[in-house]
Design an enzyme around this catalytic site. Structure first.
Site, PDB file in Angstrom:
ATOM      1  N   HIS A 108      29.125 110.882  34.977  1.00 55.26           N
ATOM      2  CA  HIS A 108      30.100 112.033  35.347  1.00 55.26           C
ATOM      3  C   HIS A 108      30.153 113.153  35.242  1.00 55.26           C
ATOM      4  O   HIS A 108      30.250 114.205  36.166  1.00 55.26           O
ATOM      5  CB  HIS A 108      31.207 111.924  33.538  1.00 55.26           C
ATOM      6  CG  HIS A 108      32.579 112.998  33.692  1.00 55.26           C
ATOM      7  ND1 HIS A 108      33.779 112.998  34.485  1.00 55.26           N
ATOM      8  CD2 HIS A 108      32.366 114.273  32.190  1.00 55.26           C
ATOM      9  CE1 HIS A 108      34.297 113.959  33.791  1.00 55.26           C
ATOM     10  NE2 HIS A 108      33.729 114.541  33.098  1.00 55.26           N
ATOM     11  N   GLU A 109      28.745 113.434  34.203  1.00 56.15           N
ATOM     12  CA  GLU A 109      28.460 114.741  34.602  1.00 56.15           C
ATOM     13  C   GLU A 109      27.827 115.120  35.571  1.00 56.15           C
ATOM     14  O   GLU A 109      27.798 116.256  35.806  1.00 56.15           O
ATOM     15  CB  GLU A 109      27.278 115.086  33.340  1.00 56.15           C
ATOM     16  CG  GLU A 109      27.708 115.850  32.174  1.00 56.15           C
ATOM     17  CD  GLU A 109      28.844 116.231  31.631  1.00 56.15           C
ATOM     18  OE1 GLU A 109      29.039 117.401  31.842  1.00 56.15           O
ATOM     19  OE2 GLU A 109      29.884 116.282  30.677  1.00 56.15           O
ATOM     20  N   LEU A 110      26.727 114.344  36.050  1.00 53.50           N
ATOM     21  CA  LEU A 110      26.490 114.447  37.088  1.00 53.50           C
ATOM     22  C   LEU A 110      27.687 114.233  38.561  1.00 53.50           C
ATOM     23  O   LEU A 110      26.770 114.794  39.507  1.00 53.50           O
ATOM     24  CB  LEU A 110      25.586 112.955  37.946  1.00 53.50           C
ATOM     25  CG  LEU A 110      24.513 113.113  37.083  1.00 53.50           C
ATOM     26  CD1 LEU A 110      23.189 112.551  37.951  1.00 53.50           C
ATOM     27  CD2 LEU A 110      23.266 114.538  37.553  1.00 53.50           C
ATOM     28  N   ASN A 124      22.368 129.453  22.923  1.00 51.80           N
ATOM     29  CA  ASN A 124      24.064 129.054  22.982  1.00 51.80           C
ATOM     30  C   ASN A 124      24.643 130.374  21.930  1.00 51.80           C
ATOM     31  O   ASN A 124      25.862 129.932  22.252  1.00 51.80           O
ATOM     32  CB  ASN A 124      23.309 127.860  21.452  1.00 51.80           C
ATOM     33  CG  ASN A 124      23.516 126.698  22.912  1.00 51.80           C
ATOM     34  OD1 ASN A 124      24.339 126.335  23.534  1.00 51.80           O
ATOM     35  ND2 ASN A 124      23.681 125.749  21.345  1.00 51.80           N
ATOM     36  N   ASP A 146      24.777 134.603  15.081  1.00 53.83           N
ATOM     37  CA  ASP A 146      25.672 134.768  15.978  1.00 53.83           C
ATOM     38  C   ASP A 146      26.962 135.414  15.518  1.00 53.83           C
ATOM     39  O   ASP A 146      27.377 135.873  14.363  1.00 53.83           O
ATOM     40  CB  ASP A 146      25.979 134.375  16.871  1.00 53.83           C
ATOM     41  CG  ASP A 146      27.622 132.641  17.077  1.00 53.83           C
ATOM     42  OD1 ASP A 146      27.744 133.137  16.626  1.00 53.83           O
ATOM     43  OD2 ASP A 146      25.952 132.227  17.592  1.00 53.83           O
ATOM     44  N   LEU A 150      23.802 119.088  26.597  1.00 46.59           N
ATOM     45  CA  LEU A 150      22.510 118.219  25.545  1.00 46.59           C
ATOM     46  C   LEU A 150      21.804 119.077  25.170  1.00 46.59           C
ATOM     47  O   LEU A 150      20.539 119.176  24.203  1.00 46.59           O
ATOM     48  CB  LEU A 150      21.874 117.832  27.236  1.00 46.59           C
ATOM     49  CG  LEU A 150      22.142 116.770  27.706  1.00 46.59           C
ATOM     50  CD1 LEU A 150      21.385 116.824  29.249  1.00 46.59           C
ATOM     51  CD2 LEU A 150      22.707 115.252  27.097  1.00 46.59           C
TER      52      LEU A 150
END
Length: 352
Positions: free
Chosen positions: A121-123, A238, A266, A299
């Site tokens: 799905h991600e690709l 992130n 953060d 990931l």
């Protein structure tokens, strides 16, 4: 004989011609192949699981050995118990049942299937986008140069995201044991934090985010320097990606009872309580739309978790929605016993 059977990890059960258990070991009871029922009298009696009785009846009628894999519901709520069951007909209508617990194998297979589905799905998303953008670019090359430039920039963005996804998949594969882990060595915490902060200057400056470093200097951890830099870079990137402009991201180092803690705090959007336990899973995104907009692959935190596990440490998070989040990497400050190589990380279902 009973002691020998009870020492086995596999469940052993023998049913008579009426499907009454005449021999049961401890493993069979733990698996739920046999349960106690309150009979007419005061003494409870053993009763084989319905699925086991059905299987025994088939073997008794045909005389053919059956080997099947079953998912048995547990007495308590939770994941079903996966068992590999072998049923053999004996004389006098009796049937011997042997059952091996394969729940973990089922879980690993499910994780692999989910992983392949997620990767596909991600690709598919960036590859499809590249195809459409390339077609649009061809059409606009002569007719609309400005549009052609926009399409080219989008192609660059999608190809960068695709390349990052492939790189992180390879990194995750290495961390999960596809390649042997290097011997742990002393790593200067000041050095790796300085490198990480230097790498983060450009994305931080683009959002006018101030980077701060505070805490104890001169600390040392044991492990692999490149992996540790990767882990902290992921946490810092992130923090920057999910923080508003003109806020502050702070890296703090400290030492506590033989461990070094590296915390990245953060002032960002925070994480909902329902997402806290899942953010370290591969491809899990608390905010999918925001993640894609920032180029996230889903990931990064999974990689951080595997690196911390490989180093005999752990990663934790505290967060308040609308206030910010703090990710803390806790690593041993002394060499592992007998200077052994780092152990391979263990894959977790789902949870990061």
């Amino acid at each position: 004989m009973t002691d020998v059977l009870d020492a086995l990890q596999v469940g052993v059960l023998v049913l008579d011609e009426d499907d009454k258990p005449v021999l049961v070991n401890a493993a069979a009871r733990e698996m739920g192949l046999v349960r106690q029922r309150q009979g007419a009298g005061s003494t409870p009696t053993d009763e084989a699981h319905t699925i086991v009785r059905t299987l025994a009846g088939q073997v008794r009628r045909t005389g053919i050995t059956r080997v099947v894999e079953l998912d048995l519901p547990r007495l308590t709520h939770g994941e079903p118990l996966g068992v590999n069951v072998r049923a053999v007909a004996l004389d006098g209508g009796r049937v011997a049942i042997e059952a091996a617990d394969v729940t973990e194998a089922h879980r690993v297979a499910r994780v692999r299937r989910d992983f392949v589905a997620n990767v596909s799905h991600e690709l598919k998303t960036p590859v499809g986008a590249l195809q459409l953008l390339a077609e649009a670019l061809l059409d606009a090359t002569d007719k609309d140069p400005a549009a052609a430039i926009r399409f080219a920039e989008r192609i660059k963005h999608e190809s960068t995201r695709l390349g990052r996804l492939v790189s992180e998949l390879l990194e995750l594969s290495r961390l999960q044991g596809a390649e042997p882990l290097p011997e742990p060595e002393p790593v200067d915490v000041d050095k790796i934090t300085a490198e990480v902060l230097d790498r983060a200057k450009t994305p931080a400056a683009a959002k006018e985010i101030e980077l701060r470093f505070t805490g104890t200097r001169g600390l040392t951890v044991y492990g692999n320097e490149n992996q540790l830099v990767t882990a902290i870079v992921n946490l810092l990137e992130n923090a920057i990606a999910y923080s508003p402009e003109r806020t502050t991201v702070t890296v703090t180092t400290s030492e506590d009872q033989g461990y070094v803690e590296i915390a990245v705090a953060d002032q960002g959007i925070g994480i909902e309580p329902r997402d806290i336990d899942r953010i370290f899973e591969r491809f899990y995104r608390a905010d999918r739309a925001r993640s894609r907009a920032t180029g996230g692959t889903g990931l990064g935190l999974a990689i951080v978790k595997h690196i911390s596990t490989n180093h005999g440490g752990r990663v934790t998070v505290t967060s308040t929605v609308g206030v910010g989040s703090t990710f803390t990497l806790r690593l041993p400050s002394r060499p592992t016993e007998a200077a052994l190589a780092l152990p391979p990380s263990v894959e977790i279902g789902g949870s990061p």
